[in-house]
Design a protein around this motif. Sequence first.
Motif, PDB file in Angstrom:
ATOM      1  N   ILE A   1       3.596 -12.613   2.906  1.00 15.08           N
ATOM      2  CA  ILE A   1       2.723 -11.924   2.403  1.00 15.08           C
ATOM      3  C   ILE A   1       3.267 -10.332   2.055  1.00 15.08           C
ATOM      4  O   ILE A   1       3.974  -9.793   2.760  1.00 15.08           O
ATOM      5  CB  ILE A   1       1.851 -11.579   3.718  1.00 15.08           C
ATOM      6  CG1 ILE A   1       1.175 -13.062   4.418  1.00 15.08           C
ATOM      7  CG2 ILE A   1       0.431 -10.630   3.339  1.00 15.08           C
ATOM      8  CD1 ILE A   1       0.601 -12.670   5.864  1.00 15.08           C
ATOM      9  N   TRP A   2       2.746  -9.795   0.939  1.00 10.18           N
ATOM     10  CA  TRP A   2       3.310  -8.536   0.232  1.00 10.18           C
ATOM     11  C   TRP A   2       2.307  -7.428   0.831  1.00 10.18           C
ATOM     12  O   TRP A   2       0.976  -7.407   0.416  1.00 10.18           O
ATOM     13  CB  TRP A   2       3.437  -8.716  -0.943  1.00 10.18           C
ATOM     14  CG  TRP A   2       3.834  -7.528  -1.560  1.00 10.18           C
ATOM     15  CD1 TRP A   2       4.547  -6.360  -1.204  1.00 10.18           C
ATOM     16  CD2 TRP A   2       3.504  -7.277  -3.122  1.00 10.18           C
ATOM     17  NE1 TRP A   2       4.534  -5.487  -2.125  1.00 10.18           N
ATOM     18  CE2 TRP A   2       4.237  -5.900  -3.327  1.00 10.18           C
ATOM     19  CE3 TRP A   2       2.875  -7.711  -4.263  1.00 10.18           C
ATOM     20  CZ2 TRP A   2       4.027  -5.295  -4.832  1.00 10.18           C
ATOM     21  CZ3 TRP A   2       2.658  -7.239  -5.091  1.00 10.18           C
ATOM     22  CH2 TRP A   2       3.306  -6.137  -5.504  1.00 10.18           C
ATOM     23  N   LEU A   3       2.482  -6.517   1.505  1.00 12.39           N
ATOM     24  CA  LEU A   3       1.878  -5.369   1.845  1.00 12.39           C
ATOM     25  C   LEU A   3       2.239  -4.335   0.527  1.00 12.39           C
ATOM     26  O   LEU A   3       3.222  -3.688   0.631  1.00 12.39           O
ATOM     27  CB  LEU A   3       2.147  -4.798   3.166  1.00 12.39           C
ATOM     28  CG  LEU A   3       1.398  -3.399   3.412  1.00 12.39           C
ATOM     29  CD1 LEU A   3       0.044  -3.316   3.176  1.00 12.39           C
ATOM     30  CD2 LEU A   3       2.041  -2.906   4.734  1.00 12.39           C
ATOM     31  N   CYS A   4       1.484  -4.385  -0.473  1.00 11.73           N
ATOM     32  CA  CYS A   4       1.531  -3.475  -1.610  1.00 11.73           C
ATOM     33  C   CYS A   4       1.443  -2.108  -1.263  1.00 11.73           C
ATOM     34  O   CYS A   4       2.278  -1.397  -2.055  1.00 11.73           O
ATOM     35  CB  CYS A   4       0.596  -3.996  -2.736  1.00 11.73           C
ATOM     36  SG  CYS A   4       0.712  -3.222  -4.192  1.00 11.73           S
ATOM     37  N   GLY A   5       0.629  -1.640  -0.453  1.00 15.84           N
ATOM     38  CA  GLY A   5       0.590  -0.273  -0.485  1.00 15.84           C
ATOM     39  C   GLY A   5      -0.769   0.326   0.305  1.00 15.84           C
ATOM     40  O   GLY A   5      -1.591  -0.721   0.804  1.00 15.84           O
ATOM     41  N   GLY A   6      -0.660   1.232   0.721  1.00  7.61           N
ATOM     42  CA  GLY A   6      -1.657   2.145   1.514  1.00  7.61           C
ATOM     43  C   GLY A   6      -0.744   2.677   2.692  1.00  7.61           C
ATOM     44  O   GLY A   6      -0.321   1.983   3.608  1.00  7.61           O
ATOM     45  N   GLY A   7      -0.822   3.846   2.818  1.00  8.10           N
ATOM     46  CA  GLY A   7       0.055   4.347   4.013  1.00  8.10           C
ATOM     47  C   GLY A   7      -0.640   4.196   5.325  1.00  8.10           C
ATOM     48  O   GLY A   7      -0.022   3.899   6.213  1.00  8.10           O
ATOM     49  N   ALA A   8      -1.803   4.479   5.260  1.00  6.52           N
ATOM     50  CA  ALA A   8      -2.816   4.200   6.475  1.00  6.52           C
ATOM     51  C   ALA A   8      -2.770   2.486   6.820  1.00  6.52           C
ATOM     52  O   ALA A   8      -2.486   2.307   8.254  1.00  6.52           O
ATOM     53  CB  ALA A   8      -4.176   4.585   6.387  1.00  6.52           C
ATOM     54  N   LEU A   9      -2.820   1.790   5.846  1.00  6.36           N
ATOM     55  CA  LEU A   9      -2.493   0.108   6.126  1.00  6.36           C
ATOM     56  C   LEU A   9      -1.207   0.035   6.704  1.00  6.36           C
ATOM     57  O   LEU A   9      -1.189  -0.863   7.628  1.00  6.36           O
ATOM     58  CB  LEU A   9      -2.883  -0.645   4.840  1.00  6.36           C
ATOM     59  CG  LEU A   9      -3.184  -1.954   5.064  1.00  6.36           C
ATOM     60  CD1 LEU A   9      -3.977  -2.354   5.862  1.00  6.36           C
ATOM     61  CD2 LEU A   9      -3.301  -2.739   3.763  1.00  6.36           C
TER      62      LEU A   9
END
Length: 137
Positions: A72-80
């Motif tokens: 699973i790739w967490l592409c972005g979002g600093g809060a996420l």
Amino acid sequence: MRAENKQCDAVLMGGKTYEVGLNVGVTNPYPSLKQYVFSRTMEASPDENIQLVSDNPVALVQELKKETGKDIWLCGGGALAVTLFSEIYEMIVKLNPLVIGAGIHLFSGAIEPTNLELADRKIYSNGFMLLHYRVKH
């Protein structure tokens, strides 16, 4: 990204990260991946390939991890990224030799100090680097 991803089959994005592309007309940025956008403000998905998630990202990630498939790739979002940090086991940091002065934070909140172990690296002739780290929770 149009070609099949050899490492991942799902991508997670925070709403603000997704909106960067949406603002220029990109509604389906990763058509070869299952796409999840976490937002409390978007009321409807602008694309049938985007699944909106409004609550409990950790529970969704834990369910996705139980499924057969690729990473699973967490592409972005600093809060996420802060919310999901306990679920992250590898970080791939892309370092581009360009200073732009603003952008989306890697982590937009406090996380516990965490050791990283360099697992791999690739340095390109133009100075671009891919740094693969294992997260030592």
